[in-house]
Write a protein that holds these residues in place. Structure first.
Motif, mmCIF file in Angstrom:
data_model
loop_
_atom_site.group_PDB
_atom_site.id
_atom_site.type_symbol
_atom_site.label_atom_id
_atom_site.label_comp_id
_atom_site.label_asym_id
_atom_site.label_seq_id
_atom_site.Cartn_x
_atom_site.Cartn_y
_atom_site.Cartn_z
ATOM 1 N N GLY A 41 0.798 -1.222 0.000
ATOM 2 C CA GLY A 41 0.000 0.000 0.000
ATOM 3 C C GLY A 41 0.826 1.266 0.000
ATOM 4 N N HIS A 42 2.139 1.130 -0.225
ATOM 5 C CA HIS A 42 3.032 2.289 -0.245
ATOM 6 C C HIS A 42 3.831 2.308 -1.535
ATOM 7 N N GLY A 43 4.251 3.513 -1.933
ATOM 8 C CA GLY A 43 5.180 3.626 -3.041
ATOM 9 C C GLY A 43 6.535 3.069 -2.648
ATOM 10 N N SER A 44 7.369 2.804 -3.622
ATOM 11 C CA SER A 44 8.677 2.214 -3.354
ATOM 12 C C SER A 44 9.518 3.121 -2.454
ATOM 13 N N PRO A 45 10.087 2.578 -1.371
ATOM 14 C CA PRO A 45 10.938 3.388 -0.483
ATOM 15 C C PRO A 45 12.383 3.439 -0.950
ATOM 16 N N TYR A 46 12.679 2.816 -2.101
ATOM 17 C CA TYR A 46 14.064 2.723 -2.563
ATOM 18 C C TYR A 46 14.352 3.785 -3.611
ATOM 19 N N GLY A 47 15.637 3.994 -3.844
ATOM 20 C CA GLY A 47 16.057 5.002 -4.811
ATOM 21 C C GLY A 47 15.622 4.650 -6.220
ATOM 22 N N PRO A 48 15.475 5.665 -7.083
ATOM 23 C CA PRO A 48 14.971 5.419 -8.447
ATOM 24 C C PRO A 48 15.880 4.510 -9.260
ATOM 25 N N LEU A 49 17.186 4.530 -9.013
ATOM 26 C CA LEU A 49 18.088 3.685 -9.784
ATOM 27 C C LEU A 49 17.820 2.207 -9.527
ATOM 28 N N TRP A 50 17.315 1.883 -8.331
ATOM 29 C CA TRP A 50 16.992 0.488 -8.035
ATOM 30 C C TRP A 50 15.956 -0.045 -9.020
#
Length: 371
Positions: A41-50
């Protein structure tokens, strides 16, 4: 599973994993049935390059999430051996197998580039040091805490102001290229801020969570959680600033100060402490001489793995309430490592006293030696 679900949003449907929520697409694709309720239910918490690094895995997996899971584990294996190669090259001389490869956490991929930065620093390739750290940050934002330490230490060891300015220009060019590459397909600063804020507001199996549990037992309001989180982050920020100043004074100890920054972050700055976060300190401990840092990494790994027994065999029987079980898990993960750190501090102080006493002892005069 959540890595695969988020990557599938991008590779199959062209959606931005920073903003698209897997739970909203359960009826569209079988992949999304495997997105956990906790994270779907959340957007990705990781960096965009991941997202770009993960994309080939779900392209390879196609409609089979099993293939995708194998792909993520293969990526972790590559990062594991790649990290080992950088350790070898950096010092010409222990990562967590269970969490890093068994569970395929992307902390290994992040630390691969942190170790690459350490290799570049040791090899005198200063132009690549900060860009490698930026790559790590774009995979997982936590690497940002060591950026000032690494940058200051690298600049301080330049032979002249002109050489330092040249390095800064290279950082701007290469770092800017990395930022452009990583952000271009996923440029949404609001989504990045939201994901960082959402992660920062979770209190779970950390010293801050223990304090919050105790205060709630004393009828303190729920809002006290924000005070606890911000206080911990302020302590961590102050400690990292101090380490940055120390790196300016003693740049040769850059790797040790980066290790301490991650360790302090585990204690104070991470409200939701997870077992696999120990990979951060273990990877850097492997670059340092065998001793106290390695001991801290080992006991953290032992306590983290032992905490699974508590969570699986004890907490599950008593329900999901934090309570004494959660406190015990925090003590298992951090308690032994903190004890080792205090023992090291005591040992360093004792040696300092010895050296000071020797320095203050007057040398015998020639006459007294003849007598």
């Amino acid at each position: 599973f959540i890595y695969a679900a988020r990557s599938r949003l991008y590779t199959e449907y062209g959606l931005n994993p920073l903003t698209a929520l897997p739970n909203l697409y359960v009826d569209r694709d079988p992949y999304f049935h495997y997105a956990s309720l906790e994270w779907g239910g959340h957007g990705s918490p990781y960096g965009p390059l991941w997202n770009l690094l993960a994309a080939p895995v779900t392209i390879f997996g196609g409609a089979s999430i099993t293939k995708a899971l194998i792909g993520f584990k293969a990526m972790a294996v590559i990062a594991y051996f790649g990290g080992g190669a950088f350790i070898w090259r950096a010092v010409e001389r222990m990562l967590v197998l269970w969490e890093g490869i068994g569970n395929g956490h992307n902390d290994l991929v992040m630390m691969l580039f942190v170790l690459a930065a350490c290799w570049a620093w040791a090899a005198g390739e200063e132009e690549a040091v900060v860009p490698f750290i930026i790559v790590a940050v774009l995979i997982k934002y936590v690497a940002l805490v060591i950026l000032p330490i690494v940058a200051v230490a690298t600049l301080r060891r330049q032979p002249s102001v002109r050489a330092a300015l040249k390095v800064i220009v290279w950082w701007a060019v290469l770092g800017g290229a990395v930022l452009a590459f990583g952000l271009a397909p996923f440029y949404d600063l609001d989504a990045i801020r939201t994901s960082i804020r959402d992660q920062s507001d979770i209190l779970l199996t950390s010293p801050g969570a223990v304090l919050f549990h105790e205060l709630r037992l004393r009828d303190e309001p729920e809002s006290v959680s924000h005070t606890i989180i911000r206080l911990g982050q302020a302590i961590a920020a102050a400690a990292i600033l101090l380490l940055t100043l120390l790196a300016a004074l003693r740049p040769a100890k850059m790797i040790r100060y980066a290790f301490e920054a991650f360790f302090i972050l585990l204690i104070f700055g991470v409200p939701a402490l997870r077992e696999w976060y120990g990979i951060w300190i273990i990877a850097l401990a492997a670059l340092l001489p065998l001793g106290w840092p390695a001991a801290r990494g080992v006991v953290f790994a032992m306590g983290a793995l032992a905490s699974y027994g508590v969570a699986i065999w004890i907490q599950a029987w008593r329900g999901t309430n934090f309570g004494d079980i959660g406190i015990f898990m925090v003590l298992l993960m951090l308690g032994p490592a903190i004890v080792i750190a205090l023992l090291e501090a005591a040992d360093s102080y004792a040696w300092w006293r010895v050296r000071r006493a020797l320095a203050l002892t007057p040398s015998p005069s020639p006459d007294s030696r003849r007598g």
